[in-house]
Enzyme design. Structure first.
Site, mmCIF file in Angstrom:
data_model
loop_
_atom_site.group_PDB
_atom_site.id
_atom_site.type_symbol
_atom_site.label_atom_id
_atom_site.label_comp_id
_atom_site.label_asym_id
_atom_site.label_seq_id
_atom_site.Cartn_x
_atom_site.Cartn_y
_atom_site.Cartn_z
ATOM 1 N N GLU A 127 -87.010 19.966 39.103
ATOM 2 C CA GLU A 127 -85.581 20.191 38.918
ATOM 3 C C GLU A 127 -84.812 20.142 40.219
ATOM 4 O O GLU A 127 -83.588 20.269 40.236
ATOM 5 C CB GLU A 127 -85.340 21.571 38.280
ATOM 6 N N ASN B 59 -81.210 18.486 33.583
ATOM 7 C CA ASN B 59 -79.938 19.230 33.663
ATOM 8 C C ASN B 59 -79.748 19.761 35.084
ATOM 9 O O ASN B 59 -78.669 19.643 35.673
ATOM 10 C CB ASN B 59 -79.936 20.420 32.700
ATOM 11 N N ASP B 60 -80.823 20.364 35.609
ATOM 12 C CA ASP B 60 -80.730 20.900 36.963
ATOM 13 C C ASP B 60 -80.930 19.816 38.010
ATOM 14 O O ASP B 60 -80.255 19.818 39.039
ATOM 15 C CB ASP B 60 -81.763 22.014 37.156
ATOM 16 N N ARG C 1 -92.402 28.030 29.186
ATOM 17 C CA ARG C 1 -91.851 28.064 30.547
ATOM 18 C C ARG C 1 -91.679 29.518 30.965
ATOM 19 O O ARG C 1 -91.125 30.316 30.207
ATOM 20 C CB ARG C 1 -90.501 27.357 30.593
ATOM 21 N N ARG D 4 -73.271 22.065 37.084
ATOM 22 C CA ARG D 4 -73.338 21.611 35.688
ATOM 23 C C ARG D 4 -72.400 22.378 34.772
ATOM 24 O O ARG D 4 -72.195 22.003 33.622
ATOM 25 C CB ARG D 4 -74.785 21.677 35.169
ATOM 26 N N HIS E 39 -71.591 32.779 11.400
ATOM 27 C CA HIS E 39 -72.797 32.743 10.579
ATOM 28 C C HIS E 39 -72.667 31.770 9.427
ATOM 29 O O HIS E 39 -73.609 31.091 9.044
ATOM 30 C CB HIS E 39 -73.083 34.149 10.041
ATOM 31 N N ARG F 269 -88.075 28.037 26.027
ATOM 32 C CA ARG F 269 -87.252 28.765 27.011
ATOM 33 C C ARG F 269 -87.411 30.258 26.735
ATOM 34 O O ARG F 269 -86.807 30.771 25.794
ATOM 35 C CB ARG F 269 -85.779 28.388 26.864
ATOM 36 N N CYS G 59 -87.501 17.194 29.668
ATOM 37 C CA CYS G 59 -87.055 18.167 28.670
ATOM 38 C C CYS G 59 -85.582 18.535 28.845
ATOM 39 O O CYS G 59 -85.061 19.371 28.116
ATOM 40 C CB CYS G 59 -87.920 19.412 28.685
HETATM 41 C C1 PEP Z 1 -83.135 21.478 32.797
HETATM 42 O O1 PEP Z 1 -82.682 21.958 33.825
HETATM 43 O O2 PEP Z 1 -83.045 20.262 32.492
HETATM 44 C C2 PEP Z 1 -83.827 22.337 31.820
HETATM 45 C C3 PEP Z 1 -84.432 21.841 30.756
HETATM 46 O O3 PEP Z 1 -83.775 23.679 32.051
HETATM 47 P P1 PEP Z 1 -82.503 24.601 31.661
HETATM 48 O O4 PEP Z 1 -81.511 23.734 30.941
HETATM 49 O O5 PEP Z 1 -83.053 25.694 30.849
HETATM 50 O O6 PEP Z 1 -82.050 25.021 33.028
HETATM 51 MG MG MG Z 2 -83.354 23.933 34.406
#
Ligand code: PEP
Ligand code: MG
Length: 591
Positions: A442, A465-466, A343, A476, A200, A307, A513
């Protein structure tokens, strides 16, 4: 920087938790362990002793509420909520019953009983290899000190409110209560023996923007008040008695840092427009309605990804429709008229509910997650969709589904939305009839059928990311193959281009995103490929806006043309790095 030790210097390395460089006199806090006398009591004195304990608990509660109010005003609701954990300690019946039992059975004074019971709890928590539980130990000790001070009628031992001159604080630990007292005008930075990135104290240092280092082991017993030191919160280094050469080198870094931060502040209220006049939408990713203030403070134009899973994780039970409605409405109303893209639930993969055991799977990322989970767990999905629809009456909400892998899933989800809209109409509950619905792109399959999806949607949001993990078959979360996780892989560049083209052909907009959008090296490539919106964590909005404002879309297009024709991920990355350094050198210098 400054790794080679120069003559006369004392050098310590810890965990950097809040960036920035500062220099000044040290104030080393030595907190003598309070001596707690044990007093034997007679039977008739025991009731009065328990009363005394209860009074001090009430007094402590008032003090904590007061600190909480001050922190919330000064730093924000999120930081204030840190003290909820302290209030919980005061409500912990197991702990308090145990203290009362010790007073009555051992016939001892309340201070002694409270200290011995609470210290036993705290020591157990502190010994566990888990940052979260260790942090609970700090909370417990923070509250214990307050209770003991109140029982003994003592003033706080560490009073940081009345510092006479600017200094760098060095201490074994700083409790959130101590940190809450810090006055930015007098505290240049701080360094502690213990702590972690998620403690914290670290969180509060970041929101106060005070450079800070934790985990320096025994620094508080090796340094003395009055010594002159340099604290480098970028690299987690503190140097006492720095040489002239070290001071000179850091002087350059500090100057660059100050000018760069000024430059970032200048762009806060400006649009994310390229030098040749192309307007990019720059939004923020959030996890709770409390993040709305950070969205505004960092100059974002709304939320590109809310999210929602975090409303479900870290709690004892599922949030119902009403609770979710309040959270979505609160975020939308705080940010109006800026858009907020919510989302739908993306559970599974690496995000699980403590209170709802999901069967273990061999490949959780390829398993029962996101939209797949929701389409089967209809009650959960219904509550969320109804909550989002009801909140959409605010007028600035959009909604998107995660991990759509084909048309069937989209059609099923859309059919459910229509069903719940009909329910709400029947109940005379208002919602936005024009609510825009999009999908996250994704999976490679979603890119391949992007045209079919685009016909039925108002926007795409690429979850890189996905998308990268599924396209390159690289988990990942797996560090062993992290080197294969390449955002500039030619396949990824082409998938991004195909997604943008499909969207634009059907006149819908595309956002990114995933983390790719928050890497200044990769932003020019995304813009060159035709991405319309980027959505990044709130503190990263200013540097991303900065680079957008430094480049020309025409040059970014040249960069993406090169990438689309290139066969090597490394060559594409090198070209992106050159481009970034050329257009915004200061962005790559301060770290
Ligand atoms: C992604 O997959 O890029 C994404 C934004 O979703 P998360 O990271 O929540 O899976
Ligand atoms: Mg994702």
């Amino acid at each position: 920087m400054a790794e080679p030790l120069r003559k006369g210097e004392q050098f310590f390395r810890g965990i950097p938790v809040s960036s920035g460089v500062c220099r000044g006199k040290l104030l080393v806090l030595h907190r003598p362990r309070p001596t707690i006398d044990q007093r034997r009591l007679s039977e008739p004195e025991l009731n009065e002793e328990v009363n005394r304990l209860e009074k001090s608990l009430v007094q402590t509660r008032h003090q904590i509420l007061d600190v909480q109010r001050r922190v919330s005003e000064k730093m924000g609701a999120n930081e204030g909520s840190i003290f909820d954990a302290h209030l919980l300690v005061l409500e912990d019946r197991t702990l308090l019953d145990e203290v009362v039992r010790v007073i009555r059975e051992e016939k001892v004074n309340a201070e002694y009983a409270f200290h011995s019971v609470a210290e036993r709890y705290a020591a157990t928590l502190a010994a566990i290899e888990d940052d979260y539980l260790r942090e609970r130990a700090t909370d417990m000790r923070d509250v214990t000190t307050r209770v003991l001070n109140n029982l003994m009628g003592r003033e706080e031992e560490v009073d940081l409110r009345h510092l006479k001159e600017p200094c760098i604080i060095v201490s074994h630990d700083l409790t959130p209560s101590n940190t809450a007292q810090l006055d930015k005008r007098h505290v240049l930075g701080f360094a502690t023996d213990v702590g972690s990135k998620t403690s914290h104290t670290a969180i509060m240092a970041r929101s106060l923007r005070i450079p800070a280092i934790v985990g320096l082991k025994d620094v508080s017993s090796r340094l003395q008040s009055g010594q002159f030191a340099l604290l480098d919160g970028f690299n987690g280094v503190i140097i006492a008695e720095p040489s002239d050469q070290t001071l000179f080198e850091y002087g350059q870094i500090e100057r660059k840092q100050v000018t760069f931060e000024e430059k970032l502040r200048e762009v806060l209220s400006k649009p994310a427009t390229t030098l040749d006049g192309h307007r990019v939408v720059l939004s923020a990713n959030i996890e709770s309605p409390q993040d709305a203030s950070a969205v505004k403070a960092n100059g974002a134009e709304g939320v590109g990804l809310f999210r929602t899973e975090y409303l479900f994780i870290n709690r004892g039970a599922l949030p119902g429709e009403e609770q979710q409605y309040q959270a979505y409405r609160e975020a939308a109303s705080a940010l109006k008229p800026m858009p907020v893209v919510i989302r739908t639930l993306d559970l599974g993969g690496d995000k699980f509910l403590a209170h709802m055991p999901i069967p273990q799977e061999l490949n959780p990322f390829l398993g029962w997650r996101a939209i797949r989970f929701c389409l089967q767990e209809r009650d959960i999905f219904r509550e969320q969709l109804r909550a989002i629809l009801r909140a959409s009456a605010e007028g600035n909400i959009k909604m998107m589904y995660p991990m759509i892998s084909g048309l069937d899933e989209l059609n099923q989800a859309n059919a459910l939305v229509e069903e719940y809209k009909a329910e709400l109409r029947h109940e005379n509950v208002p919602f936005d009839e024009e609510l825009e619905i999009g999908a996250m792109i994704e999976t490679p399959s979603a890119v391949i059928v992007a045209e079919s999806l685009a016909k039925r949607l108002k926007f795409f949001s690429i979850g890189t990311n996905d998308l990268i993990q599924y396209s390159l078959a690289v988990d990942r979360m797996n560090e062993k193959i992290a080197h294969l996780y390449e955002p500039t892989h030619p396949a990824i560049v082409r998938l991004l281009k195909a997604t943008v083209d499909a969207a634009h052909q059907h006149k819908i907009w595309v956002s990114v995103c995933g983390e790719m959008a928050s890497d200044p090296v990769l932003v020019p490539l995304l813009l060159g490929l035709g991405v319309d919106e980027l959505s990044v964590a709130p503190p990263l909005v200013p540097p991303i806006k900065f680079i957008i404002r430094q480049l020309k879309l025409a040059d970014a297009k040249e960069l993406s043309d090169f990438a689309l024709n290139c066969e090597s991920a490394a060559d594409i990355l090198a070209r992106c790095q050159d481009f970034g350094r050329q257009v915004a050198p200061s962005l790559f210098e301060t770290k």
